[in-house]
Enzyme design. Structure first.
Site, PDB file in Angstrom:
ATOM      1  N   GLU A 289      10.414 -10.068 -18.773  1.00 27.14           N
ATOM      2  CA  GLU A 289       9.870  -9.538 -18.281  1.00 27.14           C
ATOM      3  C   GLU A 289       9.535  -8.115 -19.143  1.00 27.14           C
ATOM      4  O   GLU A 289      10.294  -7.593 -19.416  1.00 27.14           O
ATOM      5  CB  GLU A 289       9.385  -9.375 -16.630  1.00 27.14           C
ATOM      6  CG  GLU A 289       8.558  -8.470 -15.912  1.00 27.14           C
ATOM      7  CD  GLU A 289       8.857  -8.249 -14.552  1.00 27.14           C
ATOM      8  OE1 GLU A 289       8.835  -9.698 -13.418  1.00 27.14           O
ATOM      9  OE2 GLU A 289       8.583  -7.111 -14.297  1.00 27.14           O
TER      10      GLU A 289
ATOM     11  N   ARG B 279       8.889  -3.153   1.990  1.00 27.67           N
ATOM     12  CA  ARG B 279       7.583  -2.540   1.404  1.00 27.67           C
ATOM     13  C   ARG B 279       6.498  -2.428   1.254  1.00 27.67           C
ATOM     14  O   ARG B 279       5.506  -1.206   2.307  1.00 27.67           O
ATOM     15  CB  ARG B 279       7.821  -2.750  -0.235  1.00 27.67           C
ATOM     16  CG  ARG B 279       6.338  -2.374  -1.137  1.00 27.67           C
ATOM     17  CD  ARG B 279       6.266  -2.639  -2.478  1.00 27.67           C
ATOM     18  NE  ARG B 279       6.403  -4.384  -2.484  1.00 27.67           N
ATOM     19  CZ  ARG B 279       5.802  -4.867  -3.718  1.00 27.67           C
ATOM     20  NH1 ARG B 279       5.751  -3.787  -4.879  1.00 27.67           N
ATOM     21  NH2 ARG B 279       5.928  -5.361  -3.979  1.00 27.67           N
TER      22      ARG B 279
ATOM     23  N   TYR C  75      13.996 -10.934  -2.835  1.00 26.38           N
ATOM     24  CA  TYR C  75      12.897 -10.276  -2.919  1.00 26.38           C
ATOM     25  C   TYR C  75      11.474 -10.459  -1.605  1.00 26.38           C
ATOM     26  O   TYR C  75      10.775  -9.603  -1.942  1.00 26.38           O
ATOM     27  CB  TYR C  75      12.300 -11.213  -4.152  1.00 26.38           C
ATOM     28  CG  TYR C  75      11.286 -10.520  -5.220  1.00 26.38           C
ATOM     29  CD1 TYR C  75      11.019  -9.463  -5.381  1.00 26.38           C
ATOM     30  CD2 TYR C  75      10.241 -11.701  -5.347  1.00 26.38           C
ATOM     31  CE1 TYR C  75       9.583  -8.344  -5.933  1.00 26.38           C
ATOM     32  CE2 TYR C  75       8.701 -10.252  -5.152  1.00 26.38           C
ATOM     33  CZ  TYR C  75       8.928  -9.579  -5.542  1.00 26.38           C
ATOM     34  OH  TYR C  75       7.304  -8.896  -6.002  1.00 26.38           O
TER      35      TYR C  75
ATOM     36  N   TYR D 274      -2.033 -13.423  -3.858  1.00 30.46           N
ATOM     37  CA  TYR D 274      -0.746 -14.681  -3.548  1.00 30.46           C
ATOM     38  C   TYR D 274      -1.242 -15.445  -2.745  1.00 30.46           C
ATOM     39  O   TYR D 274      -0.513 -15.078  -1.783  1.00 30.46           O
ATOM     40  CB  TYR D 274       0.077 -14.299  -4.038  1.00 30.46           C
ATOM     41  CG  TYR D 274       0.859 -13.870  -5.774  1.00 30.46           C
ATOM     42  CD1 TYR D 274      -0.369 -14.510  -6.450  1.00 30.46           C
ATOM     43  CD2 TYR D 274       2.078 -13.443  -5.877  1.00 30.46           C
ATOM     44  CE1 TYR D 274       0.153 -14.036  -7.891  1.00 30.46           C
ATOM     45  CE2 TYR D 274       2.190 -13.511  -7.057  1.00 30.46           C
ATOM     46  CZ  TYR D 274       1.316 -13.471  -8.158  1.00 30.46           C
ATOM     47  OH  TYR D 274       1.570 -13.012  -9.992  1.00 30.46           O
TER      48      TYR D 274
ATOM     49  N   ARG E 119      -1.814  -4.794 -12.205  1.00 26.06           N
ATOM     50  CA  ARG E 119      -1.552  -5.777 -12.690  1.00 26.06           C
ATOM     51  C   ARG E 119      -1.322  -4.118 -13.969  1.00 26.06           C
ATOM     52  O   ARG E 119       0.203  -4.425 -14.816  1.00 26.06           O
ATOM     53  CB  ARG E 119      -2.759  -6.201 -13.281  1.00 26.06           C
ATOM     54  CG  ARG E 119      -2.553  -7.423 -12.748  1.00 26.06           C
ATOM     55  CD  ARG E 119      -1.340  -8.662 -12.680  1.00 26.06           C
ATOM     56  NE  ARG E 119      -1.227  -9.716 -11.927  1.00 26.06           N
ATOM     57  CZ  ARG E 119      -0.593 -10.905 -11.416  1.00 26.06           C
ATOM     58  NH1 ARG E 119       0.938 -10.227 -11.555  1.00 26.06           N
ATOM     59  NH2 ARG E 119      -0.616 -11.538 -10.708  1.00 26.06           N
TER      60      ARG E 119
END
Length: 330
Positions: A323, A158, A151, A210, A223
Site C-alpha cells: 500500500e 472509529r 480491522y 463499500y 481517497r
C-alpha cells in the site's frame, strides 16, 4: 473528483501546506528546526524523545539507516499534552496524536472509539478544527475472519468515536497493521483552520459506500484531500483495489502496477499532472519484509527520484501485499 473545488489552482489567501521531508539525522537536531510541527521515528529508532511533537510510530523501517519523517510549517510552533494526547500547532496547522493500550479500555473497538472521541473533543475546541488527514496504526489488523476481524472492529469503534464530527465528509486516512504489541493503538492527524477539498478516485468505489461484505461499518475516509491552498494533495493509503474488490491476489508486481494506476487516476481526479517528483514524498507499506528489494527496485524504476520510505506493515486486507500513501505538491 474534488468536492467543492471546481478550480484546483493555488489560493494565495489560504494556508501554505506543511512541507514533508525524510531526513537521516538525530532526533534532537531536527527538533531544533524552525517551524517543526511534527517528527516521526519508527520502531527500533535509537533516540526517542518526550517532546510532544515527536511520535515513535510502531512500524519498522525497511531502510538502513532508518530516516525520520518531519513536518514543517512557516510559523512558530507551540505544543503540549493532555493526558495521553499530544499536540503541536502553528500557522493555522495542528498535529494531534494519541496512543492507547487496548487492554485498558475494553479491547480494540472500545479503544478506537475512545481515541477518536478524545481527538474529536480536542480538535473541536481548537481554531484548527478541519481534520484533513488521519493515520491509524494497530496490531494484528487481519486477525479474525468476517465480522470478527480486528480491522472491522476498528472501523466500528472509529465510527462510534467520530460521532457526527465528519458529517460533511471524511478526511483522507491510512490504516495499517504494525508488528509490535497487539494492544498498542496509535492515531494521529493533521488539521487546519481552513477546510480542504475531498478527492475520490473514479476507478474505485468510495470507501464509505463499500458493500456489507467489508463489515458492519464501511471504512470512513476519502481517497485524498486537497489542502486549503490547493498546493498539495494528501493521499490516503492506496492499494490494488478496483471498484471495491482487491485485484491480483498474491502477485506483488501486478499489485504494485495497479496501485500506481490508482495513484495516477487520483492525481488526474484532483486536476494534477499524473506524475510524482522529488518534492512529493511517498510511504510504501510492505506486508512481507522479504519483498522489500523487489518493491524498492520497482518504485525506483517507475518513480525515479521520488523520496520513498519503505515500512514493514500489514495491509487492511489480508490478500493485499503493498500500500502507498503520501503527498503530491503543486
Amino acid at each position: 473528483m474534488i468536492q467543492g473545488c471546481e478550480n484546483p489552482q493555488l489560493d494565495p489567501l489560504a494556508r501554505r501546506a506543511p512541507r514533508v521531508f525524510y531526513r537521516t539525522a538525530d532526533v534532537a537536531t531536527l527538533l531544533e528546526e524552525p517551524g517543526l510541527l511534527a517528527l516521526f521515528g519508527f520502531a527500533g529508532h535509537a533516540a526517542p524523545s518526550d517532546d510532544p511533537r515527536y511520535l515513535q510510530v510502531a512500524l519498522d523501517s525497511l531502510e538502513t539507516p532508518a530516516p525520520l519523517e518531519m513536518w514543517q510549517v512557516d510559523a512558530p510552533v507551540s505544543s503540549g499534552t493532555e493526558g495521553a494526547l499530544r499536540w503541536s500547532a502553528g500557522g493555522g496547522w495542528l498535529f494531534a496524536a494519541i496512543e492507547l493500550d487496548e487492554r485498558e479500555h475494553g479491547g480494540l473497538e472500545a479503544g478506537a472509539a475512545l481515541a477518536y472521541a478524545r481527538l474529536r473533543q480536542f480538535v473541536g475546541q481548537r481554531p484548527e478544527r478541519h481534520v484533513l488527514r488521519v493515520w491509524n496504526y494497530l496490531g494484528a489488523i487481519n486477525r479474525g475472519s468476517g465480522d470478527t476481524e480486528r480491522y472491522k472492529h476498528f472501523c466500528d469503534g472509529r465510527a462510534r468515536g467520530m460521532g457526527a464530527f465528519f458529517a460533511e465528509g471524511f478526511p483522507a486516512a491510512t490504516a495499517i497493521g504494525h508488528r509490535g504489541a497487539d494492544h498498542r493503538l496509535q492515531v494521529y492527524l493533521l488539521a487546519c483552520d481552513r477546510p480542504g477539498s475531498r478527492v475520490e478516485n473514479p476507478r474505485q468505489v468510495s470507501a464509505w459506500r463499500y458493500p456489507r461484505q467489508y463489515g458492519r461499518t464501511p471504512p470512513s475516509f476519502a481517497r485524498a484531500m486537497a489542502l486549503p491552498a490547493r498546493d498539495a494533495l494528501a493521499i490516503s493509503g492506496t492499494a490494488a483495489v478496483v471498484g471495491h474488490a482487491s485485484a491480483h491476489e498474491d502477485d506483488l508486481g501486478a499489485q504494485l502496477g495497479e496501485t500506481l494506476t490508482n495513484l495516477e487516476a487520483l492525481l488526474a481526479s484532483a486536476g494534477m499532472a499524473t506524475v510524482f517528483d522529488r518534492e512529493s514524498p511517498l510511504k510504501t507499506y510492505v506486508r512481507h519484509s522479504a519483498d522489500a528489494a523487489q518493491v524498492r527496485e520497482f518504485l525506483h524504476r517507475r518513480l525515479p527520484g521520488v523520496p520513498m520510505l519503505l515500512l514493514h506493515g500489514d495491509i487492511c486486507r489480508s490478500e493485499l501485499l503493498v500500500e502507498i500513501d503520501g503527498w503530491r505538491y503543486v
